[in-house]
Design a protein around this motif. Structure first.
Motif, short mmCIF file in Angstrom:
data_model
loop_
_atom_site.label_atom_id
_atom_site.label_comp_id
_atom_site.label_asym_id
_atom_site.label_seq_id
_atom_site.Cartn_x
_atom_site.Cartn_y
_atom_site.Cartn_z
N LEU A 1 0.97 -1.15 0.19
CA LEU A 1 -0.33 -0.20 0.03
C LEU A 1 0.93 1.02 -0.42
CD1 LEU A 1 -2.08 -0.88 2.73
CD2 LEU A 1 -2.84 -1.57 0.43
N HIS B 1 -1.57 -1.07 -3.87
CA HIS B 1 -2.51 -0.12 -4.60
C HIS B 1 -2.24 1.24 -3.63
CE1 HIS B 1 -5.59 -3.55 -4.23
NE2 HIS B 1 -4.59 -4.74 -4.03
N ILE C 1 -7.49 -0.05 -8.25
CA ILE C 1 -6.06 0.07 -6.89
C ILE C 1 -6.51 1.26 -6.20
CG2 ILE C 1 -5.31 -1.49 -8.55
CD1 ILE C 1 -3.42 0.07 -9.65
N HIS D 1 -7.64 3.85 -3.26
CA HIS D 1 -8.59 3.89 -2.43
C HIS D 1 -8.79 5.47 -1.69
CE1 HIS D 1 -8.29 -0.39 -2.68
NE2 HIS D 1 -7.47 -0.71 -3.10
#
Length: 331
Positions: free
Chosen positions: A100, A133, A153, A155
């Motif tokens: 992330l 992501h 992908i 967020h």
């Protein structure tokens, strides 16, 4: 319990700016822990090295080595700052798609290499199927990121923050504080314009941080602020003022709320997500000094409302960051 590099029960947090983002990582770890997801911080070398080319080369080499060593571990990873902009994406290709990347400013307010459409396109080609992501923390930042990359992908999650106190705080007088480094997005013209009216209403106007010019009607402390300086100044404030023409999110605003201090600023998507749609402290007419004065008074009167909404935002953050950590752990 011994934590191994591939321990899937712990989220690994990598912070290439350990001085600048120390509190952000503390906030993130706190929210993950409160949601039942413990974390560990990967040791890092400070990537903010100014214009020293040798130091930049050494920092970059260490950054690349750390990234390649940890992405093969299989543990879920959160990268707290994209040191290379969009070029972080192929660097943190993960063996289980478990990275992330937190993108604070997709269009940086100060110059940062690697955040352009060209680098975004290049990164997409290089990353391939193990694409990390991307996590944004304001509606404004999310809207820009999805222009560059597949929305699947990208967020949007609350900026991590420690839950604010609910008890009534002591009266800190009438100090309206602007805190943090000067940047071109800071509206010093508006600050100067409101000074006389605010002073006549009994407000003591203070600004502190590196690089600020003198502003009529304001006490200016133009210097680097240590963490102790930051806390001491914040403890004197009745309200924190955000005189920003444009911004994506404000860690300083969250630090104030964590300390029980209400916030005054533009009604941005970020502040509305933290404080509610019609929050007390919103400056309705940016160019009108009376609107600023009304916002200062409303923030003081609406302190309890601000802190309650910020508390809900904090709890929402714990839940959503837990979900993102689970996504990273499950690949």
């Amino acid at each position: 319990m011994k934590i191994t590099m591939a321990d899937p029960t712990h989220v690994h947090i990598y912070n290439p700016l350990p001085l600048v983002l120390a509190h952000f990582v503390l906030q993130l770890a706190d929210r993950l822990e409160s949601a039942g997801r413990p974390s560990i911080c990967i040791p890092s070398v400070n990537g903010e090295v100014g214009r020293d080319l040798r130091a930049k080369a050494l920092a970059l080499g260490n950054h690349v080595r750390i990234a390649r060593r940890h992405v093969e571990s299989g543990a879920p990873l959160i990268v707290a700052w994209p040191l290379l902009g969009w070029l972080e994406m192929p660097l943190w290709r993960h063996s289980t798609n478990g990275s992330l990347i937190v993108v604070h400013d997709p269009e940086p307010l100060v110059r940062q290499h690697g955040l352009s459409q060209w680098t975004a396109n290049l990164s997409a080609r290089l990353a391939g199927p193990r694409w990390p992501h991307i996590v944004t923390m304001s509606p404004e930042a999310h809207a820009i990121a999805v222009k560059h990359f597949d929305p699947k992908i990208v967020h949007l999650a609350p900026h991590p923050m420690i839950t604010p106190p609910t008890a009534h705080s002591a009266d800190h007088g009438r100090v309206a504080l602007v805190l943090g480094q000067y940047k071109p997005s800071r509206d010093i013209e508006a600050m100067a314009a409101i000074a006389e009216k605010a002073q006549n209403a009994g407000w003591n106007l203070v600004v502190a941080g590196r690089g600020w010019p003198e502003i009529p009607g304001w006490t200016v402390h133009s210097r680097f602020l240590s963490e102790d300086d930051f806390r001491t100044l914040l403890a004197t404030a009745r309200v924190l003022v955000l005189p920003y023409r444009h911004y994506f999110q404000s860690g300083v605003a969250l630090r104030a709320l964590e300390s029980g201090i209400p916030v005054v600023g533009r009604s941005s998507g970020f502040l509305r997500s933290v404080l509610g749609e019609d929050f007390p402290g919103s400056v309705d007419d940016w160019g009108r000094p009376q609107s600023w004065l009304d916002a200062l008074e409303a923030a003081v009167a609406g302190r309890e409302s601000q802190l309650q909404n910020a508390g809900r935002y904090s709890q929402q953050g714990a839940s959503e960051w837990r979900a993102l950590a689970d996504l990273a752990a499950n690949g």
